[in-house]
Motif scaffolding. Structure first.
Motif, PDB file in Angstrom:
ATOM      1  N   ILE A  98     -41.144 -61.074 -11.201  1.00  0.00           N
ATOM      2  CA  ILE A  98     -40.152 -60.322 -10.424  1.00  0.00           C
ATOM      3  C   ILE A  98     -39.114 -61.276  -9.838  1.00  0.00           C
ATOM      4  O   ILE A  98     -37.917 -60.962  -9.830  1.00  0.00           O
ATOM      5  CB  ILE A  98     -40.831 -59.475  -9.332  1.00  0.00           C
ATOM      6  CG1 ILE A  98     -41.685 -58.386  -9.986  1.00  0.00           C
ATOM      7  CG2 ILE A  98     -39.795 -58.845  -8.408  1.00  0.00           C
ATOM      8  CD1 ILE A  98     -42.546 -57.590  -9.027  1.00  0.00           C
ATOM      9  N   ARG A 142     -36.584 -61.915 -12.441  1.00  0.00           N
ATOM     10  CA  ARG A 142     -35.697 -60.755 -12.630  1.00  0.00           C
ATOM     11  C   ARG A 142     -34.629 -60.715 -11.537  1.00  0.00           C
ATOM     12  O   ARG A 142     -33.460 -60.446 -11.801  1.00  0.00           O
ATOM     13  CB  ARG A 142     -36.535 -59.471 -12.622  1.00  0.00           C
ATOM     14  CG  ARG A 142     -35.725 -58.236 -12.863  1.00  0.00           C
ATOM     15  CD  ARG A 142     -36.613 -57.015 -13.000  1.00  0.00           C
ATOM     16  NE  ARG A 142     -35.775 -55.823 -13.051  1.00  0.00           N
ATOM     17  CZ  ARG A 142     -36.095 -54.676 -12.530  1.00  0.00           C
ATOM     18  NH1 ARG A 142     -37.255 -54.511 -11.932  1.00  0.00           N
ATOM     19  NH2 ARG A 142     -35.275 -53.651 -12.613  1.00  0.00           N
ATOM     20  N   TRP A 191     -31.502 -56.448  -3.455  1.00  0.00           N
ATOM     21  CA  TRP A 191     -32.937 -56.240  -3.614  1.00  0.00           C
ATOM     22  C   TRP A 191     -33.600 -56.030  -2.267  1.00  0.00           C
ATOM     23  O   TRP A 191     -33.262 -56.714  -1.294  1.00  0.00           O
ATOM     24  CB  TRP A 191     -33.577 -57.450  -4.297  1.00  0.00           C
ATOM     25  CG  TRP A 191     -33.202 -57.551  -5.741  1.00  0.00           C
ATOM     26  CD1 TRP A 191     -32.107 -58.177  -6.263  1.00  0.00           C
ATOM     27  CD2 TRP A 191     -33.913 -57.005  -6.847  1.00  0.00           C
ATOM     28  NE1 TRP A 191     -32.097 -58.040  -7.630  1.00  0.00           N
ATOM     29  CE2 TRP A 191     -33.197 -57.329  -8.018  1.00  0.00           C
ATOM     30  CE3 TRP A 191     -35.098 -56.262  -6.957  1.00  0.00           C
ATOM     31  CZ2 TRP A 191     -33.627 -56.944  -9.284  1.00  0.00           C
ATOM     32  CZ3 TRP A 191     -35.522 -55.884  -8.226  1.00  0.00           C
ATOM     33  CH2 TRP A 191     -34.789 -56.222  -9.374  1.00  0.00           C
ATOM     34  N   ILE A 248     -32.387 -52.136  -5.355  1.00  0.00           N
ATOM     35  CA  ILE A 248     -33.661 -51.984  -6.056  1.00  0.00           C
ATOM     36  C   ILE A 248     -34.780 -52.520  -5.179  1.00  0.00           C
ATOM     37  O   ILE A 248     -34.662 -53.602  -4.603  1.00  0.00           O
ATOM     38  CB  ILE A 248     -33.650 -52.759  -7.402  1.00  0.00           C
ATOM     39  CG1 ILE A 248     -32.452 -52.360  -8.260  1.00  0.00           C
ATOM     40  CG2 ILE A 248     -34.964 -52.541  -8.154  1.00  0.00           C
ATOM     41  CD1 ILE A 248     -32.246 -53.238  -9.492  1.00  0.00           C
ATOM     42  N   GLY A 270     -39.914 -51.512  -8.046  1.00  0.00           N
ATOM     43  CA  GLY A 270     -38.957 -51.404  -9.138  1.00  0.00           C
ATOM     44  C   GLY A 270     -38.077 -50.170  -9.027  1.00  0.00           C
ATOM     45  O   GLY A 270     -37.219 -49.918  -9.884  1.00  0.00           O
ATOM     46  N   LYS A 271     -38.252 -49.383  -7.975  1.00  0.00           N
ATOM     47  CA  LYS A 271     -37.517 -48.131  -7.797  1.00  0.00           C
ATOM     48  C   LYS A 271     -36.070 -48.426  -7.362  1.00  0.00           C
ATOM     49  O   LYS A 271     -35.830 -49.272  -6.525  1.00  0.00           O
ATOM     50  CB  LYS A 271     -38.210 -47.289  -6.733  1.00  0.00           C
ATOM     51  CG  LYS A 271     -37.541 -45.967  -6.459  1.00  0.00           C
ATOM     52  CD  LYS A 271     -38.288 -45.191  -5.389  1.00  0.00           C
ATOM     53  CE  LYS A 271     -37.515 -43.930  -5.028  1.00  0.00           C
ATOM     54  NZ  LYS A 271     -38.138 -43.221  -3.905  1.00  0.00           N
TER      55      LYS A 271
END
Length: 189
Positions: free
Chosen positions: A75, A78, A95, A179, A184-185
């Protein structure tokens, strides 16, 4: 109440004042996130409830790394890739990261996470570099109003209650997507 350089802007932040400045898509209001009084000035100007929380803006990954402690390497990668240099018209990504004791309660609102973005906007990056820390970033508008797209619109909202660092917003037409790093939503897509 204009400041001419990112260095002057960082001095304003250090003094506990509120700064209006251009971001990737709209004008923002910022302050030193560790200064509760400055933060409350923003809430009052925006007529925004504290429960909502705000975004923290950073200029580089190293400012964010303390918030990566409970996030998997996959993560983290990402997130870092989403913050890599983009064209000025690409939408920025914010994020939601698990907040730790480093983040003041007033910044995260009623959440266990904190919204963070490493910006590619050159002026925002330089403000964060000069300030050598995160800065608060919330749209420059009272709650329910359209975010300012230039200093004139910001000044129409806030008059002489903030300092202004003039510059151009980025070419992005939408605010950053948000996000949740854990789930991950998409919170704002």
């Amino acid at each position: 109440m204009f400041v001419n350089t990112p260095l002057e802007a960082s001095e304003i932040l250090n003094m506990g004042e509120v700064l209006a400045y251009p971001t990737e898509a709209v004008w923002g209001l910022g302050c030193n996130p560790m200064n509760k009084d400055a933060f409350y000035k923003i809430l009052k100007l925006k007529q925004r409830p504290i429960e909502k929380g705000v975004i923290l803006l950073a200029s580089h990954i190293s400012q964010v790394e303390p918030l990566f402690e409970n996030i998997s390497q996959e993560i983290q990668q990402r997130i870092i890739e989403s913050w890599a240099a983009k064209s000025s018209s690409e939408r920025a990504t914010t994020w939601l990261l698990p907040a730790n004791n480093f983040i003041p309660e007033w910044i995260k609102g009623n959440h266990l996470s904190v919204a963070v973005r490493v910006t590619q906007h050159p002026l925002c990056r330089e403000i964060c570099n000069q300030f050598n820390n995160f800065i608060v970033s919330t749209s420059a508008n009272p709650a329910g109003e359209t975010p300012a797209k230039n200093w004139q619109e910001a000044q129409a909202y806030f008059a002489n209650n903030v300092h202004y660092l003039n510059g151009e917003i980025g070419k992005c037409t939408e605010p950053s997507q948000i996000i949740d790093a854990v789930t991950g939503k998409f919170i704002r897509n």
